[in-house]
Design an enzyme around this catalytic site. Sequence first.
Site, short mmCIF file in Angstrom:
data_model
loop_
_atom_site.label_atom_id
_atom_site.label_comp_id
_atom_site.label_asym_id
_atom_site.label_seq_id
_atom_site.Cartn_x
_atom_site.Cartn_y
_atom_site.Cartn_z
N LYS A 92 -24.20 -10.91 33.56
CA LYS A 92 -23.31 -11.54 32.59
C LYS A 92 -22.22 -10.58 32.14
O LYS A 92 -21.05 -10.78 32.43
CB LYS A 92 -24.12 -12.00 31.37
CG LYS A 92 -24.94 -13.22 31.68
CD LYS A 92 -26.39 -13.03 31.36
CE LYS A 92 -27.21 -14.23 31.76
NZ LYS A 92 -28.32 -14.42 30.84
N ASP A 130 -29.49 -6.52 22.39
CA ASP A 130 -29.34 -7.19 23.69
C ASP A 130 -27.85 -7.49 23.86
O ASP A 130 -27.30 -8.37 23.19
CB ASP A 130 -30.18 -8.48 23.71
CG ASP A 130 -30.06 -9.23 25.04
OD1 ASP A 130 -29.11 -8.96 25.81
OD2 ASP A 130 -30.92 -10.10 25.31
N ARG A 152 -31.54 -26.83 27.42
CA ARG A 152 -31.94 -25.78 26.49
C ARG A 152 -32.59 -26.47 25.31
O ARG A 152 -31.97 -26.73 24.29
CB ARG A 152 -30.77 -24.91 26.04
CG ARG A 152 -30.14 -24.09 27.16
CD ARG A 152 -30.81 -22.75 27.45
NE ARG A 152 -32.01 -22.79 28.26
CZ ARG A 152 -32.45 -21.72 28.96
NH1 ARG A 152 -31.79 -20.59 28.96
NH2 ARG A 152 -33.56 -21.78 29.64
N PHE A 156 -39.50 -24.16 32.66
CA PHE A 156 -38.21 -24.82 32.90
C PHE A 156 -37.61 -24.45 34.25
O PHE A 156 -36.83 -25.20 34.81
CB PHE A 156 -37.21 -24.50 31.78
CG PHE A 156 -36.87 -23.05 31.64
CD1 PHE A 156 -37.64 -22.20 30.87
CD2 PHE A 156 -35.76 -22.52 32.30
CE1 PHE A 156 -37.32 -20.85 30.76
CE2 PHE A 156 -35.43 -21.18 32.19
CZ PHE A 156 -36.22 -20.34 31.42
N TYR A 179 -30.20 7.57 48.00
CA TYR A 179 -31.38 7.19 47.23
C TYR A 179 -31.35 7.86 45.86
O TYR A 179 -31.61 7.25 44.84
CB TYR A 179 -32.65 7.63 47.99
CG TYR A 179 -33.91 7.08 47.38
CD1 TYR A 179 -34.43 5.85 47.81
CD2 TYR A 179 -34.58 7.77 46.37
CE1 TYR A 179 -35.58 5.34 47.25
CE2 TYR A 179 -35.73 7.26 45.80
CZ TYR A 179 -36.23 6.05 46.24
OH TYR A 179 -37.37 5.53 45.68
N PHE A 210 -34.52 -15.02 23.24
CA PHE A 210 -34.09 -15.57 24.51
C PHE A 210 -35.36 -15.82 25.33
O PHE A 210 -36.37 -15.16 25.11
CB PHE A 210 -33.14 -14.60 25.23
CG PHE A 210 -32.62 -15.18 26.52
CD1 PHE A 210 -31.78 -16.27 26.50
CD2 PHE A 210 -33.00 -14.65 27.75
CE1 PHE A 210 -31.33 -16.84 27.69
CE2 PHE A 210 -32.55 -15.21 28.93
CZ PHE A 210 -31.71 -16.31 28.90
N THR A 211 -35.29 -16.77 26.26
CA THR A 211 -36.51 -17.19 26.98
C THR A 211 -37.27 -16.02 27.60
O THR A 211 -38.47 -15.85 27.38
CB THR A 211 -36.15 -18.18 28.12
OG1 THR A 211 -35.09 -17.61 28.89
CG2 THR A 211 -35.72 -19.53 27.56
C1 LIG Z 1 -29.48 -13.78 30.70
C2 LIG Z 1 -29.97 -13.07 29.53
C3 LIG Z 1 -31.03 -12.18 29.64
C4 LIG Z 1 -31.79 -11.97 30.93
O1 LIG Z 1 -30.97 -11.47 31.94
P1 LIG Z 1 -31.26 -11.75 33.50
O2 LIG Z 1 -30.29 -10.88 34.20
O3 LIG Z 1 -31.01 -13.20 33.74
O4 LIG Z 1 -32.67 -11.38 33.76
C5 LIG Z 1 -31.43 -11.53 28.48
N1 LIG Z 1 -30.81 -11.74 27.31
C6 LIG Z 1 -29.77 -12.58 27.18
C7 LIG Z 1 -29.12 -12.77 25.86
C8 LIG Z 1 -29.32 -13.29 28.28
O5 LIG Z 1 -28.29 -14.14 28.13
#
Ligand SMILES: *Cc1c(COP(=O)(O)O)cnc(C)c1O
Length: 485
Positions: free
Chosen positions: A269, A226, A392, A458, A84, A136-137
Site C-alpha cells: 500500500k 501501523d 467489510r 472472508f 543474499y 485491522f483483520t
Molecule cells: C493491508 C493492511 C495490513 C496488512 O498488510 P498486507 O501487506 O496485506 O499483509 C495491515 N494494516 C493495514 C492498516 C492494512 O491496510
Amino acid sequence: MSESPKTIRFFSGENIPLEMHKVRIVQKLFLPPIEERLTAVRRAGFNTFLLNTREVYLDMLTDSGTNAMSDMQLGAMMQADDAYAGSQSFERMQKAIEDVFGKRLILPVHQGRAAENILAQSFVKPGNVIPMNYHFTTTLAHIQVNGGKVVELVHDNALQIKSDNPFKGNMDIAKLRAALAKEGKNVPFIRMEASTNLIGGQPFSLANLRDVAKVAREHKIPLVLDASLIGENAYFIKLREKEFRNTSVADILSEMCEQADIVYFSSRKVSSSRGGAICTNRTDLFDHMKALVPLYEGFLTYGGMSVREIEAMAVGLHETTDESVIGQSPSFIAYLVERLEKLGVPVVTPAGGLGCHVDAMGFLPHVPQTEYPAGALAAAFYLISGVRGMERGTVSSIRDENGNDVLADVELLRLAFPRRVFTLSQVKYVEDRLHWLYTKRHLVGGLRFVEEPPVLRFFMGRMEATSDWPEKLVKAFRADFGDSL
Ligand SMILES: *Cc1c(COP(=O)(O)O)cnc(C)c1O
C-alpha cells in the site's frame, strides 16, 4: 508560499479532480455480459475474493499491491543488486525509510501481516490486551493467535455512517486512560492505525497522535504505528488540520513517525510496491524482534522480498511525500462520495482514504445482519456492473465461542481506489451502476455460508443466495439496459 493542497479550478465551476500523471502502460480490460457474471459469482460462492480478473471489469477489491507504479520505480527495479546478504538495494531502502519515516533500524518482511506476526510473537502473551484506535483483520488475527485481546478506543461517534467529524480515526484519550488504569500491566503496546481501514479509511489528527504518545510515555508503554495507509492520513492532516496547512507532507510524515516507538507497514500500500518492514530507533525493541526475521521471512537484508521489490519500495516511499501521489485516490473518492450523496445512495462521510464505502445496512435495510448485507451488496454490485468491491462487515468478522456471528459494527461495501489506476469516466460508470442498483435495492436478498473456514473466513469462504434474487436482478437489468454489457 502556501503549501496547502492544490486544486485546479474549472471555468465551468465544476469540481473535478484533475490527474497529475499520464498513462504510459495500459492493461486491457474485459466486461463480460451479466449472464456470464451470474455464472462467475455463483462459481465464486458470492465471495468477490474468489473471482478471476478475467471476469472483472474494474477491480476495486483492494489497493494492496495494485497501486499504479511510477516510471521511476520501474526504472529502479532494473538496477537492483542481487545479493543474499548486504545488498545495496537494502541500503537504498534503509535510507528511504530513514529519510521519510526517520527510523534507522529496519526489519524487512514480505508484507504487512508478516510484520504483525513478528510484532505479535515478540510482544503479545496470553491474557494481554492491546488498545488501538481500531483493529485491522490481519492485526486482530495475529494478536488472537498469540492469546491476546484487542480493545477498540475510537470515539463513540466514529462508527456513525454520516458525520462531519474530520478525524473519525482518533483515539478517545479518556477511554485510553481508563483502559490503562484497568489493564496497565497487561498492555505490551498501544497501536494506532493510519487511515483506519475498517471504519472507512478514516484518518486521525496529529494532535490526537501526540496525545496518545504522551499517555504512552507516561505509562512507559511503546506506541506502535501501523503506517500501511500513512500517506493518505498525512494528506488529510494537511487538508483538514489547521496547524499543518502550511507544513510539507514530508514534515507531517516525519512528525507522525516521531511519535511512535515502532512503525510498521505494508509496502503493497504505502509505497505502491510489494513487501513491508518494521522500523524503530530503539535498539532494545529491535533486538527483541530481529531473530524472528530470518526464521519466518529471510535474511535481515531482504526479509522475503525480491531485490526488485526493495528498489521499488525505496523509490515509492520517497514518492509518498508528493502530494499529487497521495492525494490522487482521496480526491477521486471525494468526487464519487459527493455524487452518490447527491443521489441519496448511503455512503460513509466524510470521504476517507483507500476507497468509497457504501453503507450496506442503509442500502439494504430489509436484509438482516445475520444474512450479511455487505456481502450481498458486494455480490449484487459485481453482478450488475462487473465492478469488484470487497465486503467489510460481518463476513469479515468472526464467530464467538458459541458459534454465533460476532456482528460487525458497520456493514460496508468498500470500493477501493488504488492510486492512479482508474479514470474519471470509469468512476462515473461506478456511480451510474450503483445508482441503478439503489433504485432496485428491494430485489437484493441475503447470503448464507456453505463453506466457512475457521480463520479469516472472508478470504476463502463460500456462500449462496437465500432466494432467487440474483436471477431477478439479471432480469431487471436486461429490462432496463437491453443488450448493454
Ligand atoms: C493491508 C493492511 C495490513 C496488512 O498488510 P498486507 O501487506 O496485506 O499483509 C495491515 N494494516 C493495514 C492498516 C492494512 O491496510
